[in-house]
Design an enzyme around this catalytic site. Structure first.
Site, short mmCIF file in Angstrom:
data_model
loop_
_atom_site.label_atom_id
_atom_site.label_comp_id
_atom_site.label_asym_id
_atom_site.label_seq_id
_atom_site.Cartn_x
_atom_site.Cartn_y
_atom_site.Cartn_z
N LYS A 8 13.23 2.70 6.22
CA LYS A 8 13.34 1.60 7.20
C LYS A 8 13.71 0.30 6.49
O LYS A 8 14.60 -0.44 6.93
CB LYS A 8 11.99 1.45 7.91
CG LYS A 8 11.77 0.19 8.68
CD LYS A 8 10.42 0.18 9.39
CE LYS A 8 9.24 -0.10 8.45
NZ LYS A 8 9.12 -1.48 7.99
N CYS A 41 8.35 3.56 5.35
CA CYS A 41 8.71 2.25 4.78
C CYS A 41 10.06 2.23 4.06
O CYS A 41 10.95 1.47 4.45
CB CYS A 41 7.60 1.81 3.82
SG CYS A 41 6.04 1.58 4.67
N LEU A 87 0.85 -1.19 0.00
CA LEU A 87 0.00 0.00 0.00
C LEU A 87 0.88 1.24 0.00
O LEU A 87 1.84 1.33 0.76
CB LEU A 87 -0.90 0.01 1.24
CG LEU A 87 -1.72 -1.26 1.53
CD1 LEU A 87 -2.55 -1.07 2.80
CD2 LEU A 87 -2.61 -1.62 0.35
C1 UDX Z 1 6.07 2.83 -0.32
C2 UDX Z 1 5.85 1.86 -1.48
O1 UDX Z 1 5.55 2.61 -2.66
C3 UDX Z 1 4.68 0.94 -1.16
O2 UDX Z 1 4.52 0.00 -2.19
C4 UDX Z 1 4.97 0.23 0.16
O3 UDX Z 1 3.90 -0.63 0.50
C5 UDX Z 1 5.18 1.23 1.27
O4 UDX Z 1 6.26 2.11 0.92
P1 UDX Z 1 5.00 5.08 0.53
O5 UDX Z 1 5.98 4.97 1.64
O6 UDX Z 1 3.60 5.44 0.83
O7 UDX Z 1 4.93 3.65 -0.24
O8 UDX Z 1 5.57 6.19 -0.45
P2 UDX Z 1 6.02 6.23 -2.00
O9 UDX Z 1 4.90 6.68 -2.81
O10 UDX Z 1 6.71 4.97 -2.36
O11 UDX Z 1 7.12 7.42 -1.94
C6 UDX Z 1 8.20 7.24 -1.06
C7 UDX Z 1 9.08 8.48 -1.11
O12 UDX Z 1 9.77 8.52 -2.36
C8 UDX Z 1 8.35 9.81 -0.97
O13 UDX Z 1 9.09 10.65 -0.08
C9 UDX Z 1 8.39 10.40 -2.38
O14 UDX Z 1 8.44 11.81 -2.36
C10 UDX Z 1 9.70 9.83 -2.91
N1 UDX Z 1 9.76 9.71 -4.37
C11 UDX Z 1 8.87 8.91 -4.99
C12 UDX Z 1 10.77 10.37 -5.06
O15 UDX Z 1 11.58 11.10 -4.49
N2 UDX Z 1 10.85 10.22 -6.42
C13 UDX Z 1 9.96 9.44 -7.09
O16 UDX Z 1 10.07 9.35 -8.32
C14 UDX Z 1 8.94 8.76 -6.36
#
Ligand code: UDX
Length: 471
Positions: A275, A272, A162
């Site tokens: 960690k 996530c 998620l």
């Molecule tokens: C993530 C995974 O996407 C998800 O599948 C898992 O279950 C939980 O961890 P989430 O932590 O909600 O989900 O955030 P995500 O949308 O993955 O973004 C993580 C971070 O990466 C954010 O700080 C976002 O700003 C950054 N990001 C994302 C970038 O810097 N560049 C990108 O191209 C995409």
């Protein structure tokens, strides 16, 4: 449709547990959500979601009004109703060295082992290190034996994928369902439950316990690796005058690579990715593998925040002290109020240490406790209020509402200067409006556009008559 309405217990009403319980109840199952925090439990009983997650309150309220979901603080009472499946969705936070804190996990396993009264399928939905699910089976079977019960226990590893801000949709329409199983009934029950969420049975990926546990860490670390990769490429782009927006489009157009997670910025945050990258490194070291690449992924991510502050300090020099920095965006990404590991925490803390005042705005973050107690840190009610009160602006989260502003609005800033940590704006429009604009991986490119000449032509020297180049 699932063949039957299962009696399900979900343990933990956090981002994962509350979504899991609500969505399973929505599909007709009888769900009991166990949340030990009584205040939180009471709020949820009223249909209140204790955090910002678009669309979750509707699913939660439907499940409660349709009497498909109950909330309790007592795991013992929940287990007394003889659930067929128990999903454990408790937190697995990190220790400073990246090791995973499994105290909540083992506490739940012990509580379930002590209170179960009938056959049970115990499912780890939390992200747990490799080996934990198999160990849980041993522990549960020991409890059953010691209590003289004659019931069968099976376990499964069913990690969630998620993404915060999109969690309900991700649960209702998963890209795949990973299930690590070790017995006969687990795959049957889980295939049946998830048949309501995936039409294509090939998306139900049945595997052994250890492979399912490692899949989760590998998936999140792959996402983090893409981000640190593109951020490292952006560093070079800023030296040779390339444009990261065009590079990312060029790279992502390869169907083998894909367009996602190639946006350069101040790096990844959240509960996530940081960690899980650390945990994978730790798991590797624990098992005799150095995990060099994965260690670098985390290092590059930390550096990304440090380099962003250095860029600000380098631009203003000694004049930085006493200035007021406006900050747009505190959450680790848009459409969430989650501040865990958000780049804003370290960046704002560093600026305060440099005696910079900070005036910050975020549409959903209310928890200011993550920031140092500091009179120089204030919070604005609107993005415009930040512009009116500040010398320069820093953008750390690409909230949709920021895109409603045009470059001319930034003339409200005393220094008409913007440091865009998420590449939200068009650099050429900014420069054309007289705004001093910095972003990630496009700076030299925009200078060349602004100055008309191709600045930053990469240093290429022909070292000898072999035609070898030293760039
Ligand atoms: C993530 C995974 O996407 C998800 O599948 C898992 O279950 C939980 O961890 P989430 O932590 O909600 O989900 O955030 P995500 O949308 O993955 O973004 C993580 C971070 O990466 C954010 O700080 C976002 O700003 C950054 N990001 C994302 C970038 O810097 N560049 C990108 O191209 C995409």
């Amino acid at each position: 449709m699932a063949q039957k309405e299962y009696r399900i217990v979900v343990i933990g009403a956090g981002y994962v547990g509350l979504v899991t319980a609500s969505c399973l109840a929505q599909k007709g199952h009888h769900v009991v959500l166990v949340e030990i925090d009584s205040a939180k439990s009471e709020r949820i009983k009223k249909g209140e979601v204790p955090f910002f997650e678009p669309g979750l309150s509707v699913v939660l309220r439907n499940s409660i009004t349709q009497k498909r979901m109950q909330i309790t603080t007592s795991l013992e009472n929940a287990l007394a109703e003889k659930p067929e499946v128990v999903f454990s969705c408790v937190g697995t936070p990190s220790f400073p060295d990246g090791a995973v804190d499994l105290s909540y996990v083992w506490k739940v396993v012990s509580q379930v082992g002590s209170a179960l009264v009938d056959d049970i399928l115990f499912v780890h939905k939390s992200t747990v290190p490799v080996g934990v699910t198999r160990k849980s089976l041993e522990m549960l079977r020991t409890f059953v034996q010691q209590r003289g019960l004659n019931c069968s226990v099976e376990v499964a590893s069913n990690p969630e994928f998620l993404s915060e801000g999109n969690a309900v949709s991700d649960f209702m329409r998963p890209s795949r369902v990973v299930c690590g199983v070790s017995g006969e009934s687990a795959p049957v029950i889980l295939r049946d439950i998830y048949s309501d969420f995936i039409e294509d049975k090939n998306l139900f990926l049945e595997m052994d316990l250890e492979s399912a546990e490692l899949t989760k860490y590998a998936s999140n670390t792959m996402l983090a690796t893409r981000i640190s990769f593109i951020n490292e490429i952006a560093r070079l782009a800023d030296r040779v005058g390339a444009d990261m927006a065009q590079v990312a489009r060029g790279v992502g157009s390869d169907v083998r690579i894909g367009k996602g997670f190639l946006r350069a910025g101040v790096g990844y945050g959240g509960s996530c990715l940081p960690k899980d990258v650390q945990a994978l490194s730790w798991m590797g070291r624990l098992n005799g593998e150095a995990m060099n690449l994965i260690q670098m992924v985390g290092k590059i991510n930390v550096e990304q925040r440090e380099r962003f502050v250095e860029k600000i300090a380098e631009h203003f020099g000694s004049e930085l002290v006493g200035k007021r920095a406006g900050v747009w965006g505190l959450s680790f990404k848009p459409n969430t109020d989650d501040m865990r590991e958000a780049p804003a925490i370290s960046i704002i803390t560093e600026l305060l240490k440099k005696n910079v005042d900070v005036c910050a705005y975020d549409p959903h973050v209310c928890d200011k406790s993550v920031f140092p107690d500091n009179l120089a840190l204030s919070f604005a009610k609107t993005p415009r209020e930040v512009l009116e009160a500040s010398d320069f602006l820093i953008i750390l989260t690409e909230w949709e509402e920021f895109s409603l502003f045009t470059p001319i609005d930034f003339a409200l800033l005393s220094d008409r200067t913007v440091f865009d940590g998420r590449n939200c704006f068009d650099p050429c429009e900014m420069i054309a409006s007289g705004i001093t604009y910095f972003c990630i991986g496009r700076n030299l490119f925009i200078k060349s556009r602004a100055g008309g000449k191709k600045a930053g032509v990469p240093r290429v020297e022909i070292s000898d008559d072999t035609g070898r180049c030293n760039v």
